[in-house]
Design a protein around this motif. Structure first.
Motif, PDB file in Angstrom:
ATOM      1  N   LEU A 148      -5.511  -1.706  40.325  1.00  0.00           N
ATOM      2  CA  LEU A 148      -6.586  -1.010  41.041  1.00  0.00           C
ATOM      3  C   LEU A 148      -6.303  -0.961  42.546  1.00  0.00           C
ATOM      4  O   LEU A 148      -6.450   0.083  43.176  1.00  0.00           O
ATOM      5  N   VAL A 149      -5.885  -2.112  43.077  1.00  0.00           N
ATOM      6  CA  VAL A 149      -5.582  -2.179  44.509  1.00  0.00           C
ATOM      7  C   VAL A 149      -4.463  -1.189  44.852  1.00  0.00           C
ATOM      8  O   VAL A 149      -4.532  -0.453  45.837  1.00  0.00           O
ATOM      9  N   ALA A 150      -3.437  -1.138  43.989  1.00  0.00           N
ATOM     10  CA  ALA A 150      -2.306  -0.244  44.217  1.00  0.00           C
ATOM     11  C   ALA A 150      -2.759   1.208  44.181  1.00  0.00           C
ATOM     12  O   ALA A 150      -2.357   2.034  45.014  1.00  0.00           O
ATOM     13  N   LEU A 151      -3.616   1.510  43.233  1.00  0.00           N
ATOM     14  CA  LEU A 151      -4.126   2.870  43.096  1.00  0.00           C
ATOM     15  C   LEU A 151      -4.911   3.259  44.344  1.00  0.00           C
ATOM     16  O   LEU A 151      -4.727   4.339  44.916  1.00  0.00           O
ATOM     17  N   ASN A 152      -5.749   2.351  44.772  1.00  0.00           N
ATOM     18  CA  ASN A 152      -6.548   2.551  45.979  1.00  0.00           C
ATOM     19  C   ASN A 152      -5.641   2.793  47.187  1.00  0.00           C
ATOM     20  O   ASN A 152      -5.863   3.708  47.973  1.00  0.00           O
ATOM     21  N   ALA A 153      -4.577   1.966  47.261  1.00  0.00           N
ATOM     22  CA  ALA A 153      -3.628   2.089  48.365  1.00  0.00           C
ATOM     23  C   ALA A 153      -2.979   3.476  48.366  1.00  0.00           C
ATOM     24  O   ALA A 153      -2.832   4.114  49.413  1.00  0.00           O
ATOM     25  N   MET A 154      -2.636   3.960  47.165  1.00  0.00           N
ATOM     26  CA  MET A 154      -1.995   5.275  47.065  1.00  0.00           C
ATOM     27  C   MET A 154      -2.940   6.375  47.534  1.00  0.00           C
ATOM     28  O   MET A 154      -2.541   7.303  48.244  1.00  0.00           O
ATOM     29  N   LEU A 155      -4.204   6.250  47.152  1.00  0.00           N
ATOM     30  CA  LEU A 155      -5.189   7.268  47.527  1.00  0.00           C
ATOM     31  C   LEU A 155      -5.388   7.302  49.046  1.00  0.00           C
ATOM     32  O   LEU A 155      -5.401   8.372  49.647  1.00  0.00           O
ATOM     33  N   ILE A 156      -5.495   6.114  49.619  1.00  0.00           N
ATOM     34  CA  ILE A 156      -5.693   6.033  51.074  1.00  0.00           C
ATOM     35  C   ILE A 156      -4.473   6.602  51.801  1.00  0.00           C
ATOM     36  O   ILE A 156      -4.601   7.380  52.753  1.00  0.00           O
ATOM     37  N   ALA A 157      -3.289   6.239  51.297  1.00  0.00           N
ATOM     38  CA  ALA A 157      -2.051   6.728  51.903  1.00  0.00           C
ATOM     39  C   ALA A 157      -2.014   8.250  51.850  1.00  0.00           C
ATOM     40  O   ALA A 157      -1.609   8.919  52.808  1.00  0.00           O
ATOM     41  N   LYS A 158      -2.457   8.798  50.723  1.00  0.00           N
ATOM     42  CA  LYS A 158      -2.442  10.243  50.534  1.00  0.00           C
ATOM     43  C   LYS A 158      -3.368  10.905  51.562  1.00  0.00           C
ATOM     44  O   LYS A 158      -3.038  11.916  52.159  1.00  0.00           O
ATOM     45  N   ARG A 159      -4.543  10.294  51.736  1.00  0.00           N
ATOM     46  CA  ARG A 159      -5.531  10.845  52.653  1.00  0.00           C
ATOM     47  C   ARG A 159      -5.011  10.853  54.094  1.00  0.00           C
ATOM     48  O   ARG A 159      -5.283  11.753  54.866  1.00  0.00           O
ATOM     49  N   SER A 160      -4.278   9.801  54.431  1.00  0.00           N
ATOM     50  CA  SER A 160      -3.830   9.719  55.824  1.00  0.00           C
ATOM     51  C   SER A 160      -2.528  10.487  56.046  1.00  0.00           C
ATOM     52  O   SER A 160      -1.996  10.513  57.152  1.00  0.00           O
ATOM     53  N   GLY A 161      -2.008  11.122  55.021  1.00  0.00           N
ATOM     54  CA  GLY A 161      -0.916  12.096  55.147  1.00  0.00           C
ATOM     55  C   GLY A 161       0.386  11.550  55.698  1.00  0.00           C
ATOM     56  O   GLY A 161       0.788  10.429  55.376  1.00  0.00           O
ATOM     57  N   GLU A 162       1.055  12.345  56.538  1.00  0.00           N
ATOM     58  CA  GLU A 162       2.400  12.072  57.050  1.00  0.00           C
ATOM     59  C   GLU A 162       2.559  10.674  57.640  1.00  0.00           C
ATOM     60  O   GLU A 162       3.540   9.992  57.395  1.00  0.00           O
ATOM     61  N   ARG A 163       1.519  10.258  58.409  1.00  0.00           N
ATOM     62  CA  ARG A 163       1.623   9.013  59.162  1.00  0.00           C
ATOM     63  C   ARG A 163       1.918   7.811  58.268  1.00  0.00           C
ATOM     64  O   ARG A 163       2.447   6.809  58.716  1.00  0.00           O
ATOM     65  N   SER A 164       1.501   7.917  56.971  1.00  0.00           N
ATOM     66  CA  SER A 164       1.639   6.724  56.143  1.00  0.00           C
ATOM     67  C   SER A 164       2.544   6.960  54.943  1.00  0.00           C
ATOM     68  O   SER A 164       2.301   6.478  53.855  1.00  0.00           O
ATOM     69  N   ARG A 165       3.578   7.744  55.184  1.00  0.00           N
ATOM     70  CA  ARG A 165       4.512   8.000  54.077  1.00  0.00           C
ATOM     71  C   ARG A 165       5.107   6.714  53.534  1.00  0.00           C
ATOM     72  O   ARG A 165       5.231   6.520  52.345  1.00  0.00           O
ATOM     73  N   GLY A 166       5.507   5.855  54.469  1.00  0.00           N
ATOM     74  CA  GLY A 166       6.101   4.571  54.080  1.00  0.00           C
ATOM     75  C   GLY A 166       5.135   3.778  53.234  1.00  0.00           C
ATOM     76  O   GLY A 166       5.507   3.218  52.200  1.00  0.00           O
ATOM     77  N   PHE A 167       3.888   3.803  53.628  1.00  0.00           N
ATOM     78  CA  PHE A 167       2.867   3.068  52.895  1.00  0.00           C
ATOM     79  C   PHE A 167       2.706   3.630  51.483  1.00  0.00           C
ATOM     80  O   PHE A 167       2.554   2.884  50.515  1.00  0.00           O
ATOM     81  N   ALA A 168       2.774   4.954  51.389  1.00  0.00           N
ATOM     82  CA  ALA A 168       2.655   5.609  50.076  1.00  0.00           C
ATOM     83  C   ALA A 168       3.782   5.154  49.156  1.00  0.00           C
ATOM     84  O   ALA A 168       3.557   4.874  47.978  1.00  0.00           O
ATOM     85  N   VAL A 169       4.986   5.080  49.709  1.00  0.00           N
ATOM     86  CA  VAL A 169       6.141   4.649  48.920  1.00  0.00           C
ATOM     87  C   VAL A 169       5.912   3.218  48.402  1.00  0.00           C
ATOM     88  O   VAL A 169       6.076   2.933  47.222  1.00  0.00           O
ATOM     89  N   VAL A 170       5.480   2.358  49.339  1.00  0.00           N
ATOM     90  CA  VAL A 170       5.258   0.961  48.962  1.00  0.00           C
ATOM     91  C   VAL A 170       4.182   0.854  47.876  1.00  0.00           C
ATOM     92  O   VAL A 170       4.333   0.130  46.893  1.00  0.00           O
ATOM     93  N   SER A 171       3.106   1.626  48.048  1.00  0.00           N
ATOM     94  CA  SER A 171       2.037   1.481  47.059  1.00  0.00           C
ATOM     95  C   SER A 171       2.431   2.033  45.699  1.00  0.00           C
ATOM     96  O   SER A 171       1.980   1.538  44.668  1.00  0.00           O
ATOM     97  N   SER A 172       3.288   3.039  45.660  1.00  0.00           N
ATOM     98  CA  SER A 172       3.720   3.503  44.335  1.00  0.00           C
ATOM     99  C   SER A 172       4.657   2.479  43.696  1.00  0.00           C
ATOM    100  O   SER A 172       4.634   2.283  42.487  1.00  0.00           O
ATOM    101  N   GLU A 173       5.438   1.801  44.544  1.00  0.00           N
ATOM    102  CA  GLU A 173       6.264   0.694  44.038  1.00  0.00           C
ATOM    103  C   GLU A 173       5.382  -0.409  43.453  1.00  0.00           C
ATOM    104  O   GLU A 173       5.688  -1.048  42.451  1.00  0.00           O
TER     105      GLU A 173
END
Ligand SMILES: [Fe+2]
Ligand SMILES: [Fe+2]
Lengths: 247, 198
Positions: B33-58
């Motif tokens: 759930l936390v990972a899913l939440n992280a992915m959604l937030i990363a998606k919302r914040s767009g380009e700035r958090s690409r790295g974060f998106a990668v980490v959360s999908s991992e």
């Protein structure tokens, strides 16, 4: 593999069934074991045979801490009901086993000491489970001569032991009775042969029809719900039992 | 595990281990759930958090692997229960056989092979239980290793959160959540390992 499934939940008060096992070898009769949980205390009704102990134990452990089981209830003396007793006592020597007084000196052949057993008198008794009252309801001669059902007035559940049992063919694996007419064909031979007394049967039907029951849970086969409970009682009342052997 | 408790198939011990495993399974469903939440937030914040998106999908991959590994632990517990119960049953049977007085030669001759067969069966079961515990400990070590990966993912998430611009605070919060959950699993499993080693 046996699996524990909850059939009633109201806060800390729950009923679960370890339903019949589709993978079990055919030479053992298939059984349902029922677990009544109230908070941190649980009672296991008809714990089952020795051969299936590990399957039942694992199924329960997957969902509920088995240390919470303080009481066993044995509807009667059959091996498919209670021959696992010694293994349960190995796990918890303080377990109490509720049982008809009639079998008090027979069941210790499966295990246990004088301290293990709580004798149920013929007229039945209340069993307290962490403040919840369960009732041992007389069902003598159906089929055993010292035989009890277990009624939970709050959950409106009657554990009926061998009454209502059906020997279902493979493919009919549902937890609940879905089509009464089709289901009852698999119960007919069993009740005519195993139940010996029409008088005891009518007495049971009369008493049980006055109880408020949402689920009637037998030790073998599927659970009757709602209208099917009344249907079953009516069907049983009309059935000529003790009649399966041709002259 | 050479203690007599495990040799006689101590069900209570198995149950204790199983209760811990169940707890970890509950926590690990939180990771997903936390990972899913992280992915959604990363998606919302767009380009700035690409790295974060990668980490959360991992992290989602990690949570799925963890789930699989925990299922493996559950299956091993099932084997242990089966073999421990068999052991108890055999102990009972042996006890009864042993109670037969064998004073006379004839009786001894009858009983000896029976008891010998019984002992052989118990020896096998005892060996099986030893192997069960061994497998359980190996699998536990595997899960702990997996958790190390989870821990380093949590650290990466924290670093990536710094680059999250105006989303940085939210991402940091999520990263902390991830770290907490992974740590909880880690310490619970470590405790189990100590319990099993006793
Ligand atoms: Fe029976
Ligand atoms: Fe039965």
């Amino acid at each position: 593999m046996k699996k524990l499934e909850f059939i009633y939940e109201d806060g800390h008060h729950k009923w679960a069934v370890v339903a019949r096992d589709l993978e079990k070898p055919g030479f053992l009769i298939d059984t349902n074991e029922y677990l009544v949980v109230n908070g941190s205390e649980a009672l296991l009704a008809d714990p089952g045979g020795m051969e299936i102990f590990s399957a039942v134990f694992s199924a329960i452990s997957a969902e509920v801490d088995p240390c919470t089981i303080r009481h066993l209830f044995a509807s009667h003396q059959d091996p498919d009901v209670i021959s696992s007793l010694a293994l349960w006592l190995d796990f918890n020597p303080d377990l109490k086993c509720y049982l008809s007084w009639l079998w008090g000196s027979f069941i210790p052949h499966f295990g246990g000491t004088a301290e293990t057993f709580v004798s149920i008198p013929d007229e039945g008794m209340d069993i307290s489970l962490g403040g919840l009252t369960l009732e041992a309801v007389p069902a003598h001669y159906l089929h055993s001569s010292g035989n009890f059902n277990l009624y939970d007035r709050k959950a409106k559940i009657l554990f009926s032991g061998d009454v209502g049992a059906a020997l279902l063919p493979s493919g009919e694996d549902g937890l609940f009775v879905e089509n009464f007419d089709r289901h009852i064909r698999h119960a007919q031979g069993f009740h005519r042969r195993w139940m010996g007394s029409n008088a005891a049967k009518l007495n049971w039907c009369e008493r049980v029809s006055r109880l408020d029951i949402d689920m009637l849970c037998p030790q073998h086969g599927a659970i009757y719900r709602g209208e099917d409970v009344k249907r079953f009682i009516d069907w049983f009342a009309a059935l000529d039992v003790g009649s399966a052997i041709k002259e | 595990m050479d203690s007599t408790a495990s040799q006689t198939g101590d069900l209570r011990r198995v149950v204790q281990a199983n209760e811990v495993i169940k707890k970890v399974i509950r926590i690990s469903s939180g990771v997903n759930l936390v990972a899913l939440n992280a992915m959604l937030i990363a998606k919302r914040s767009g380009e700035r958090s690409r790295g974060f998106a990668v980490v959360s999908s991992e992290l989602r991959v990690f949570s799925r692997k963890l789930e699989g590994a925990m299922t493996g632990l559950g299956a091993l517990i099932f084997e242990l229960v089966r073999d421990a119960a068999a052991m108890r049953k055999q102990l009972h049977e042996r006890h009864h056989l042993f109670n037969i007085p064998a004073r006379e030669q004839q009786m001894r001759e009858i009983m000896e092979p029976v008891l010998a067969r019984m002992d052989e069966r118990m020896h096998k079961t005892r060996g099986q239980i030893g192997r069960d515990w061994h497998k359980l400990r190996l699998q536990l070590n595997r899960v702990l290793q997996l958790c190390e990966t989870g821990g380093s993912l949590a650290r990466s998430a924290k670093i990536e959160a710094v680059y999250g611009g105006d989303m940085s605070a939210t991402l940091k919060q999520v990263a902390n959540q991830i770290e907490e959950t992974v740590n909880e699993i880690f310490s619970t499993l470590k405790l189990l390992r100590t319990q099993l080693a006793e």
